[in-house]
Design an enzyme around this catalytic site. Structure first.
Site, PDB file in Angstrom:
ATOM      1  N   GLU A  86      -0.766   1.347  -5.428  1.00 28.46           N
ATOM      2  CA  GLU A  86      -0.549   0.127  -4.653  1.00 28.46           C
ATOM      3  C   GLU A  86      -0.438  -1.112  -5.555  1.00 28.46           C
ATOM      4  OE1 GLU A  86      -3.809   0.147  -1.833  1.00 28.46           O
ATOM      5  OE2 GLU A  86      -3.749   2.332  -1.880  1.00 28.46           O
ATOM      6  N   HIS A 109       0.840  -1.206   0.000  1.00 28.54           N
ATOM      7  CA  HIS A 109       0.000   0.000   0.000  1.00 28.54           C
ATOM      8  C   HIS A 109       0.883   1.269   0.000  1.00 28.54           C
ATOM      9  CE1 HIS A 109      -3.054   2.839   1.348  1.00 28.54           C
ATOM     10  NE2 HIS A 109      -3.961   1.909   1.375  1.00 28.54           N
TER      11      HIS A 109
HETATM   12  O1  TA6 Z   1      -6.178   1.537  -0.596  1.00 27.37           O
HETATM   13  C1  TA6 Z   1      -7.194   2.503  -0.497  1.00 27.37           C
HETATM   14  C2  TA6 Z   1      -7.929   2.317   0.833  1.00 27.37           C
HETATM   15  O2  TA6 Z   1      -8.612   1.092   0.862  1.00 27.37           O
HETATM   16  C3  TA6 Z   1      -8.848   3.521   1.037  1.00 27.37           C
HETATM   17  O3  TA6 Z   1     -10.203   3.165   0.865  1.00 27.37           O
HETATM   18  C4  TA6 Z   1      -8.512   3.988   2.466  1.00 27.37           C
HETATM   19  O4  TA6 Z   1      -9.337   3.309   3.409  1.00 27.37           O
HETATM   20  C5  TA6 Z   1      -7.040   3.611   2.536  1.00 27.37           C
HETATM   21  O5  TA6 Z   1      -6.990   2.317   1.926  1.00 27.37           O
HETATM   22  C6  TA6 Z   1      -6.419   3.702   3.916  1.00 27.37           C
HETATM   23  O6  TA6 Z   1      -6.817   2.631   4.674  1.00 27.37           O
HETATM   24  P1  TA6 Z   1      -6.246   2.539   6.191  1.00 27.37           P
HETATM   25  O7  TA6 Z   1      -6.833   1.299   6.752  1.00 27.37           O
HETATM   26  O8  TA6 Z   1      -4.747   2.487   6.077  1.00 27.37           O
HETATM   27  O9  TA6 Z   1      -6.701   3.817   6.859  1.00 27.37           O
END
Ligand code: TA6
Length: 280
Positions: free
Chosen positions: A254, A154
């Site tokens: 990601e 991520h």
């Molecule tokens: O990868 C995108 C996502 O799924 C967004 O929807 C947002 O929730 C982000 O990840 C961050 O997630 P986190 O659990 O790290 O706050």
């Protein structure tokens, strides 16, 4: 040079410094939260509001979403993006070359992990720190049953300003828009002037993030999906460990096996998700 460092609150991380770059990886989540080539801007964005404390994912760097991406499919009491990013990993190996350092972290299933996910597994995460950055996450099924995973590296990229960037390489790719819950097709390059939360599929070519004169090429293997996310103003204000203007200087691209790109791993088999990140 490789050393184990601790913040005043005891939060432990591995620091790597070689002839070309520096990097920092927290033992919690094997979470890479700094990479920079000498004399250059850091590649990764980290929130100034991130706590760096036990049990809370660092906001920024490269959180490891595993063994599920997003919300758990059947139990929303389980943590979003799985548990790999908030448990302690073992720092197991290091290899130093002339112009690169490779560090390896290991997470094995345990009674703790089995409270969230009932399978036996081994996760091996190799990070190669040189003039390029390579991230390689290998899942081994050490169970007697097959299991399915979704996952993502991520990656939060640090950018000059969200108005300066565009992303190439996803033209004509289908994506799931998590904001409208609809399937769309990408037309042309991606620019960002509102919240963006998209899971692209059928992605088998490199993606390029252009930020003024800087280009970052992300070349994935073992992955057919890529997530592009920026929270923009309103969501940024609502999210944990985000500052009000955080959305202006970060963009997540990601490398994933997300949603339709789930991977079934048979007993004693492995799957590797690899991202090679080159800076131009
Ligand atoms: O990868 C995108 C996502 O799924 C967004 O929807 C947002 O929730 C982000 O990840 C961050 O997630 P986190 O659990 O790290 O706050």
């Amino acid at each position: 040079m490789i050393s184990l460092q601790h913040l005043p609150n005891g939060f432990a991380y591995v620091e790597v410094r070689n002839s070309v770059a520096t990097a920092k990886i927290a033992l919690q989540g094997a979470h890479l939260f700094h990479y920079a080539r000498h004399g250059e801007e850091a590649l990764l964005w980290v929130s100034g509001a991130s706590a760096f404390k036990e049990g809370e994912a660092i906001r920024g760097g490269v959180p490891l979403c595993w063994p599920w991406f997003g919300m758990h499919l059947s139990d929303d009491s389980l943590p979003q993006h799985g548990f790999a990013r908030t448990v302690l990993w073992e720092f197991v190996e290091t290899t130093e070359e002339e112009e690169a350092t490779e560090v390896t972290f290991l997470l094995k299933s345990s009674a703790t992990t089995q409270q969230w996910w009932p399978y036996h597994f081994e996760l091996l995460y190799r990070i190669r720190i040189g003039s390029e950055l390579t991230l390689e996450l290998t899942t081994r099924n050490s169970d007697e049953s097959a299991f399915s995973i979704t996952q993502a590296l991520h990656t939060y990229f640090k950018i000059s300003h969200i108005s300066n960037i565009h992303v190439k390489g996803l033209h004509n790719k289908p994506y799931y828009d998590a904001l409208t819950h609809t399937k769309q097709i990408q037309h042309g390059d991606i620019t960002v002037n509102e919240e963006v939360d998209r899971v692209y599929q059928e992605v088998r070519e490199p993606i390029v993030l252009i930020d003024k004169q800087r280009s970052i090429t992300i070349d994935n293997e073992g992955s057919d999906s890529v997530v592009v996310w920026n929270p923009w103003v309103e969501k940024c204000a609502r999210m944990s460990a985000m500052e009000a203007t955080s959305y202006e200087t970060m963009l997540c691209i990601e490398s994933a096996n997300a949603f339709d790109d789930e991977r079934i791993i048979e007993p004693h088999q492995t799957h590797t998700l690899r991202a090679r990140i080159q800076l131009g």
